[in-house]
Design a protein around this motif. Structure first.
Motif, PDB file in Angstrom:
ATOM      1  N   ASP A 231     -21.611 -24.300  10.629  1.00 56.08           N
ATOM      2  CA  ASP A 231     -20.858 -24.164   9.390  1.00 56.08           C
ATOM      3  C   ASP A 231     -19.735 -25.199   9.283  1.00 56.08           C
ATOM      4  O   ASP A 231     -19.541 -25.822   8.241  1.00 56.08           O
ATOM      5  CB  ASP A 231     -20.287 -22.746   9.289  1.00 56.08           C
ATOM      6  CG  ASP A 231     -19.710 -22.449   7.926  1.00 56.08           C
ATOM      7  OD1 ASP A 231     -20.444 -22.560   6.930  1.00 56.08           O
ATOM      8  OD2 ASP A 231     -18.510 -22.135   7.842  1.00 56.08           O
ATOM      9  N   ASN A 235     -19.702 -28.229   6.486  1.00 52.82           N
ATOM     10  CA  ASN A 235     -18.648 -28.352   5.485  1.00 52.82           C
ATOM     11  C   ASN A 235     -17.960 -29.711   5.572  1.00 52.82           C
ATOM     12  O   ASN A 235     -17.671 -30.334   4.543  1.00 52.82           O
ATOM     13  CB  ASN A 235     -17.627 -27.227   5.662  1.00 52.82           C
ATOM     14  CG  ASN A 235     -18.195 -25.874   5.274  1.00 52.82           C
ATOM     15  OD1 ASN A 235     -19.046 -25.778   4.404  1.00 52.82           O
ATOM     16  ND2 ASN A 235     -17.745 -24.825   5.941  1.00 52.82           N
ATOM     17  N   ARG A 393     -14.887 -24.170   2.608  1.00 55.38           N
ATOM     18  CA  ARG A 393     -16.213 -24.529   2.112  1.00 55.38           C
ATOM     19  C   ARG A 393     -16.198 -24.631   0.596  1.00 55.38           C
ATOM     20  O   ARG A 393     -15.297 -24.096  -0.070  1.00 55.38           O
ATOM     21  CB  ARG A 393     -17.223 -23.468   2.544  1.00 55.38           C
ATOM     22  CG  ARG A 393     -16.762 -22.052   2.182  1.00 55.38           C
ATOM     23  CD  ARG A 393     -17.792 -20.978   2.436  1.00 55.38           C
ATOM     24  NE  ARG A 393     -18.321 -21.023   3.788  1.00 55.38           N
ATOM     25  CZ  ARG A 393     -19.465 -20.438   4.142  1.00 55.38           C
ATOM     26  NH1 ARG A 393     -20.168 -19.777   3.240  1.00 55.38           N
ATOM     27  NH2 ARG A 393     -19.886 -20.489   5.380  1.00 55.38           N
TER      28      ARG A 393
END
Length: 405
Positions: A231, A235, A393
């Motif tokens: 993640d 991002n 994000r």
């Protein structure tokens, strides 16, 4: 977006929390006296349901022995042989984009999540199909969507049992992701040993005590690697492509560097672009610690048990610390590097992210692979709307045009 700057430190007596963005104070908290400032209640309440007693949440000797065991597997020398595997998912995307096989504009946020997830699965496992990474990521997304309620209630020191929207969804998602990884661990326990990264972690032991990771420890670790590992990198690469899409000359310059170098060590400008991206859009925009005894920093007095919030996003854009703080300028990272508690994309001190070398190598290889083949541009559908859900994000898709270079 313009930034609301914070003072170097501020104290709210109503909530018993202090917000600190002073690098000299942070040097004491995160580096020199790290044992006096353990992780905050927010970290524990947000992360422990999913990630157990992992490196994200553990403290004291539990954290130390796990860190000792895991660190060698993520040292720069251990990461170098994984470079071809790391680059491959990004090369596949870049080739598809450059061939015109993908309709424009492209949701680069979705593409980067898929690519970094493939990197995690393919570097951890000889057979990536051993991990149901798609189901895990789906559960992680369900876990994160209502997580701001947990953060807010923890900051207000509300009881853990306090009802809130999404509470049941968080519990179900945490149980689902842990059950999925536990199934993978149990399957591997019944197989002959494999010399992949997961196999090495299964066979590893604490160099001081000889203690190995239990099945529960492995579930904690793999979930941390899948969630935090894919993640945060996804991002950062999404934001990097967005920032570069507005600077076509810089894009071309980085593409030329990527074409003549053989790897991240030969790409100082790509490294600088990634660092500048992480300055403006830090993957972890907030950190938390707490005091274990009364503390005094200058005129700031903190009682024992005070929650300390470290606003990385504001620290990285603070007008007292950076020239032109809201401007994307990778050149600022080509010379002398900023103090370690002024620029903290991976944290600082002993608890700095164990996967920092992994992430920097992956992101450099990925960005180089994409820029060698493709040019990125903004379009009417391009929307920059950051949201803080543990990581920073895009709130929704982030569309860019992609053409062959």
């Amino acid at each position: 977006p313009s930034t609301a700057y914070v003072e170097p430190y501020a104290l709210s007596k109503a909530t018993g929390a202090a917000m600190i963005a002073d690098p000299e104070i942070l040097e004491q908290i995160l580096v020199k006296r790290v044992g006096d400032f353990p992780k905050s209640e927010i970290d524990d309440r947000v992360l422990r349901p999913a990630f157990g007693d992992s490196l994200l949440t553990a403290s004291g000797e539990t954290w130390r022995w796990k860190r000792r065991l895991v660190a060698p597997a993520f040292a720069p020398t251990a990461m170098a042989p994984l470079a071809p595997v790391m680059a491959a998912p990004f090369e596949r995307f870049a080739e598809a984009w450059a061939s015109g096989a993908v309709e424009n504009p492209v949701d680069v946020a979705l593409a980067m999540r898929e690519a970094t997830l493939a990197v995690i699965a393919e570097t951890l496992f000889e057979d990536p199909a051993e991990l149901d990474s798609g189901a895990i990521v789906q559960a992680i997304e369900a876990f994160l969507e209502p997580i701001s309620w947990v953060v807010a209630l923890a900051a207000l020191k509300a009881p853990r049992w306090t009802p809130h929207p999404g509470r049941g969804r968080i519990r179900r998602a945490a149980a689902a992701m842990r059950a999925s990884v536990a199934k993978t661990v149990a399957h591997r326990r019944g197989m002959a040993a494999k010399d992949d990264l997961f196999g090495r972690l299964m066979a590893a032991s604490d160099p001081e005590t000889g203690r190995p990771l239990t099945d529960e420890d492995l579930v904690d670790l793999i979930l941390t690697l899948v969630a935090a590992g894919h993640d945060t990198s996804a991002n950062t690469l999404t934001w990097a492509l967005f920032l570069l899409a507005e600077q076509t000359d810089l894009q071309a310059e980085l593409a030329a560097e990527a074409a003549i170098g053989s790897g991240p060590a030969d790409w100082p400008k790509i490294d600088a672009a990634l660092k500048e991206t992480m300055r403006l859009f830090p993957a972890a925009p907030m950190m938390g610690r707490r005091t274990t005894r009364p503390e005094r920093f200058g005129t700031l007095e903190l009682a024992a048990g005070t929650m300390i919030l470290i606003p990385i996003y504001a620290l990285h854009r603070h007008e007292a610390l950076w020239e032109r703080p809201d401007q994307f300028d990778p050149a600022r990272f080509l010379g002398a590097q900023p103090p370690r508690t002024q620029f903290m994309p991976f944290g600082a001190g002993p608890r700095i992210c164990v996967g920092a070398s992994f992430a920097m190598q992956e992101m450099a290889l990925g960005l180089a692979a994409m820029l060698r083949s493709a040019r990125f541009g903004v379009c009417d559908e391009t929307v920059c709307d950051p949201v803080h859900q543990v990581t920073l994000r895009p709130r929704g898709p982030l569309y860019l045009t992609v053409r062959a270079r």
